[in-house]
Motif scaffolding. Sequence first.
Motif, PDB file in Angstrom:
ATOM      1  N   UNK A   1      42.920  34.232  40.204  1.00 45.33           N
ATOM      2  CA  UNK A   1      42.794  33.894  41.615  1.00 45.33           C
ATOM      3  C   UNK A   1      41.325  33.799  41.993  1.00 45.33           C
ATOM      4  N   UNK A   2      40.977  32.744  42.724  1.00 49.86           N
ATOM      5  CA  UNK A   2      39.614  32.521  43.178  1.00 49.86           C
ATOM      6  C   UNK A   2      39.545  32.607  44.699  1.00 49.86           C
ATOM      7  N   UNK A   3      38.414  33.109  45.192  1.00 50.09           N
ATOM      8  CA  UNK A   3      38.152  33.155  46.626  1.00 50.09           C
ATOM      9  C   UNK A   3      36.671  32.911  46.860  1.00 50.09           C
ATOM     10  N   UNK A   4      36.356  31.994  47.746  1.00 51.64           N
ATOM     11  CA  UNK A   4      34.969  31.721  48.100  1.00 51.64           C
ATOM     12  C   UNK A   4      34.818  31.579  49.597  1.00 51.64           C
ATOM     13  N   UNK A   5      33.615  31.870  50.092  1.00 54.43           N
ATOM     14  CA  UNK A   5      33.317  31.694  51.507  1.00 54.43           C
ATOM     15  C   UNK A   5      31.903  31.166  51.662  1.00 54.43           C
ATOM     16  N   UNK A   6      31.755  30.153  52.510  1.00 60.69           N
ATOM     17  CA  UNK A   6      30.450  29.580  52.828  1.00 60.69           C
ATOM     18  C   UNK A   6      30.358  29.452  54.342  1.00 60.69           C
ATOM     19  N   UNK A   7      29.258  29.919  54.947  1.00 59.21           N
ATOM     20  CA  UNK A   7      29.152  29.988  56.409  1.00 59.21           C
ATOM     21  C   UNK A   7      27.812  29.452  56.893  1.00 59.21           C
ATOM     22  N   UNK A   8      27.746  29.175  58.192  1.00 60.80           N
ATOM     23  CA  UNK A   8      26.465  28.783  58.790  1.00 60.80           C
ATOM     24  C   UNK A   8      25.736  29.969  59.405  1.00 60.80           C
ATOM     25  N   UNK A   9      26.424  31.097  59.546  1.00 63.86           N
ATOM     26  CA  UNK A   9      25.800  32.358  59.959  1.00 63.86           C
ATOM     27  C   UNK A   9      26.398  33.465  59.097  1.00 63.86           C
TER      28      UNK A   9
ATOM     29  N   UNK B   1      28.509  36.203  57.709  1.00 69.98           N
ATOM     30  CA  UNK B   1      29.861  36.558  58.146  1.00 69.98           C
ATOM     31  C   UNK B   1      30.485  37.520  57.142  1.00 69.98           C
ATOM     32  N   UNK B   2      31.351  38.407  57.612  1.00 64.12           N
ATOM     33  CA  UNK B   2      32.050  39.279  56.668  1.00 64.12           C
ATOM     34  C   UNK B   2      33.354  38.615  56.236  1.00 64.12           C
TER      35      UNK B   2
ATOM     36  N   UNK C   1      37.088  50.007  49.442  1.00 64.49           N
ATOM     37  CA  UNK C   1      35.783  50.076  50.095  1.00 64.49           C
ATOM     38  C   UNK C   1      35.369  48.714  50.632  1.00 64.49           C
ATOM     39  N   UNK C   2      35.473  47.680  49.779  1.00 62.09           N
ATOM     40  CA  UNK C   2      35.064  46.337  50.179  1.00 62.09           C
ATOM     41  C   UNK C   2      35.927  45.831  51.336  1.00 62.09           C
ATOM     42  N   UNK C   3      37.207  46.149  51.316  1.00 62.51           N
ATOM     43  CA  UNK C   3      38.133  45.711  52.370  1.00 62.51           C
ATOM     44  C   UNK C   3      37.679  46.177  53.745  1.00 62.51           C
ATOM     45  N   UNK C   4      37.057  47.364  53.806  1.00 63.37           N
ATOM     46  CA  UNK C   4      36.663  47.929  55.095  1.00 63.37           C
ATOM     47  C   UNK C   4      35.146  47.913  55.319  1.00 63.37           C
ATOM     48  N   UNK C   5      34.428  47.269  54.414  1.00 64.48           N
ATOM     49  CA  UNK C   5      32.963  47.272  54.477  1.00 64.48           C
ATOM     50  C   UNK C   5      32.498  45.893  54.937  1.00 64.48           C
ATOM     51  N   UNK C   6      32.111  45.720  56.189  1.00 63.43           N
ATOM     52  CA  UNK C   6      31.755  44.400  56.725  1.00 63.43           C
ATOM     53  C   UNK C   6      30.379  43.916  56.268  1.00 63.43           C
ATOM     54  N   UNK C   7      30.285  43.534  54.996  1.00 66.76           N
ATOM     55  CA  UNK C   7      29.042  42.961  54.472  1.00 66.76           C
ATOM     56  C   UNK C   7      28.944  41.523  54.955  1.00 66.76           C
TER      57      UNK C   7
END
Length: 285
Positions: free
Chosen positions: A3-11, A13-14, A63-69
Amino acid sequence: MCQLLGMNCNVPTDICFSFAGFRARGGLTDHHRDGWGIAFFEGAGVRVFLDPSPSADSPVAELVKHYPIHSLNVIAHIRKATQGVVGLENTHPFQRELWGRYWIFAHNGNLKGFAPRLSGRFQPVGNTDSELAFCCILDRLAQRFPQGTQDTAELHAALRELALEVGSLGEFNFLLSDGKRLFAHCSSRLCYIVRKAPFPVAHLADEDVTVDFNQVTTPSDRVAVIATTPLTDNEAWTQIPPGNLFAFHDGERVDMAETRTVAQDYPRRDADCEQQFLAPATRSR
């Protein structure tokens, strides 16, 4: 498949909402139990979390689920092992330096008989076809652009050529980012969604979780999310046609004026290409 997941944003974002559903696919709503990982670009650095345990049971994933990086580019992966033992060294995503910045890569698929000739600058630590493919891609880019390139179209063309060559040996769905852009190549299954104002109320497909993005964003925010299969069940996701490499920047797809069919994108390889990428045992067949 993995499974792959990616995110690309202009600001920055968590990814907490998407990751909550994605994490469940590692042993809860799907059978991928051979490790997981996620990488967040933060300025010139990268924060990477890897765990060879199932993500559904992983304290690190909790940890990652609740850590708004907050990040402009994120790549995550849940592994179902096909090549290489289950272990930290074989857990995606993989990280390397090229042209003075970090690159992150994660792969879904199985490349049979893949044995490229490498210059020696990039070498795999583990024994997966995925890490080997990543080293091969960076090796070819370093040779083609010794001083690097800032041109997204030029880089896209080179990556597309490499994706087609390597992908002729098997499934080669992958996500790749240098922290500025995110590239998504589909050989069999990959989709994306771009969220922007007016934002939806989204519900996860793998968890009973709903979020109203209007409450947690500004009207100028824009976020692209790429996944193997849709993470939400009440939004319209776009399937990437197999054989295509899409580029994302500032939370939206960069139009490279190309969308091709499988037949166009996967021509028969010639002898020179086979000699370059196939293992000796495979070449003799």
